[in-house]
Motif scaffolding. Structure first.
Motif, PDB file in Angstrom:
ATOM      1  N   UNK A  41      41.339  44.493  21.451  1.00 15.84           N
ATOM      2  CA  UNK A  41      40.508  44.837  20.290  1.00 15.84           C
ATOM      3  C   UNK A  41      39.511  43.727  20.000  1.00 15.84           C
ATOM      4  N   UNK A  42      39.963  42.471  20.116  1.00 13.87           N
ATOM      5  CA  UNK A  42      39.062  41.338  19.880  1.00 13.87           C
ATOM      6  C   UNK A  42      37.984  41.312  20.949  1.00 13.87           C
ATOM      7  N   UNK A  43      38.358  41.556  22.198  1.00 18.75           N
ATOM      8  CA  UNK A  43      37.374  41.620  23.281  1.00 18.75           C
ATOM      9  C   UNK A  43      36.345  42.723  23.028  1.00 18.75           C
ATOM     10  N   UNK A  44      36.792  43.883  22.563  1.00 20.55           N
ATOM     11  CA  UNK A  44      35.868  44.996  22.257  1.00 20.55           C
ATOM     12  C   UNK A  44      34.906  44.613  21.142  1.00 20.55           C
ATOM     13  N   UNK A  45      35.420  43.951  20.097  1.00 19.71           N
ATOM     14  CA  UNK A  45      34.555  43.521  19.007  1.00 19.71           C
ATOM     15  C   UNK A  45      33.517  42.531  19.533  1.00 19.71           C
ATOM     16  N   UNK A  46      33.949  41.582  20.341  1.00 18.49           N
ATOM     17  CA  UNK A  46      33.020  40.609  20.930  1.00 18.49           C
ATOM     18  C   UNK A  46      31.913  41.336  21.712  1.00 18.49           C
ATOM     19  N   UNK A  47      32.304  42.297  22.549  1.00 12.16           N
ATOM     20  CA  UNK A  47      31.307  43.027  23.350  1.00 12.16           C
ATOM     21  C   UNK A  47      30.358  43.828  22.471  1.00 12.16           C
ATOM     22  N   UNK A  48      30.865  44.410  21.393  1.00  8.44           N
ATOM     23  CA  UNK A  48      30.006  45.147  20.464  1.00  8.44           C
ATOM     24  C   UNK A  48      28.977  44.234  19.821  1.00  8.44           C
ATOM     25  N   UNK A  49      29.399  43.043  19.464  1.00  5.92           N
ATOM     26  CA  UNK A  49      28.478  42.071  18.873  1.00  5.92           C
ATOM     27  C   UNK A  49      27.476  41.596  19.921  1.00  5.92           C
ATOM     28  N   UNK A  50      27.956  41.295  21.107  1.00  2.24           N
ATOM     29  CA  UNK A  50      27.071  40.808  22.174  1.00  2.24           C
ATOM     30  C   UNK A  50      25.992  41.839  22.517  1.00  2.24           C
ATOM     31  N   UNK A  51      26.361  43.114  22.512  1.00  2.00           N
ATOM     32  CA  UNK A  51      25.391  44.191  22.785  1.00  2.00           C
ATOM     33  C   UNK A  51      24.343  44.326  21.685  1.00  2.00           C
ATOM     34  N   UNK A  52      24.718  43.978  20.465  1.00  7.86           N
ATOM     35  CA  UNK A  52      23.873  44.289  19.317  1.00  7.86           C
ATOM     36  C   UNK A  52      23.329  43.082  18.566  1.00  7.86           C
ATOM     37  N   UNK A  53      23.505  41.890  19.123  1.00  6.83           N
ATOM     38  CA  UNK A  53      22.967  40.666  18.534  1.00  6.83           C
ATOM     39  C   UNK A  53      22.153  39.967  19.623  1.00  6.83           C
TER      40      UNK A  53
END
Length: 184
Positions: A39-51
């Motif tokens: 879940x933490x990895x998914x959150x990181x990837x979501x942020x990386x895609x959108x920041x």
């Protein structure tokens, strides 16, 4: 919140802070035992895609977790089993990072660009309203300055025994539970 005035865009590097803990031994009324390192990895990837700017990502943890992404795991200073939701106060520990911090819960899904949010200028602290209870704040995301973190942590540290009983969050159909949102 005012929009950040960009100087050197590369010089602005916010720190994203989240927390992962098991929580089954706490009085947390939901979300216990369901989140894990992926879940933490998914959150990181979501942020990386959108920041679009560089960022640091810190996850407060109660035990050793293996992350796939560039996530810095930092142990909680206190037992999550003892402090429950109040453990989230540690997201504002001044020693975690320098500069602006963007805190975010693991139950938050990033669906679009977040540069405007993460780079907003705040005088001290910004928090969103709860989508279900619009007259209450929600800790899904916050944006805070180092000055706020110093003040907030200073108010908390050493006063936990007094503040926890005074910081009960009352939700519908649930027993009151201590929450850092009450202190905010």
């Amino acid at each position: 919140m005012e929009k950040k005035k960009w100087g050197n865009r590369e010089a602005y590097k916010p720190t994203i802070v989240t927390a992962l803990f098991d929580g089954r031994q706490t009085d947390v009324p939901h979300s216990t035992g369901i989140y894990n390192a992926p879940y933490v990895d998914k959150l990181y990837r979501g942020i990386k895609r959108n920041l679009t700017i560089p960022f640091e990502f810190i996850c407060l943890v109660d035990m050793n977790y293996k992350f796939e992404e560039d996530i810095k795991a930092v142990r909680f200073k206190r037992s999550v089993d003892q402090y429950g939701w109040m453990s989230l106060m540690e997201m504002y520990r001044p020693d975690l990072c320098e500069g602006i911090r963007f805190t975010i819960g693991l139950d938050t899904i990033i669906t679009g660009p977040i540069d405007d949010i993460v780079t907003s200028t705040v005088s001290k602290f910004a928090v969103c309203s709860d989508p279900m209870y619009t007259n209450k704040i929600c800790n899904a995301i916050t944006l805070s300055t180092p000055e706020f973190c110093e003040e907030f942590w200073g108010m908390w540290e050493g006063n936990e025994d007094k503040l926890i009983p005074e910081s009960k969050l009352i939700l519908e159909n649930a027993a009151p539970v201590a929450s850092e949102m009450v202190l905010m």
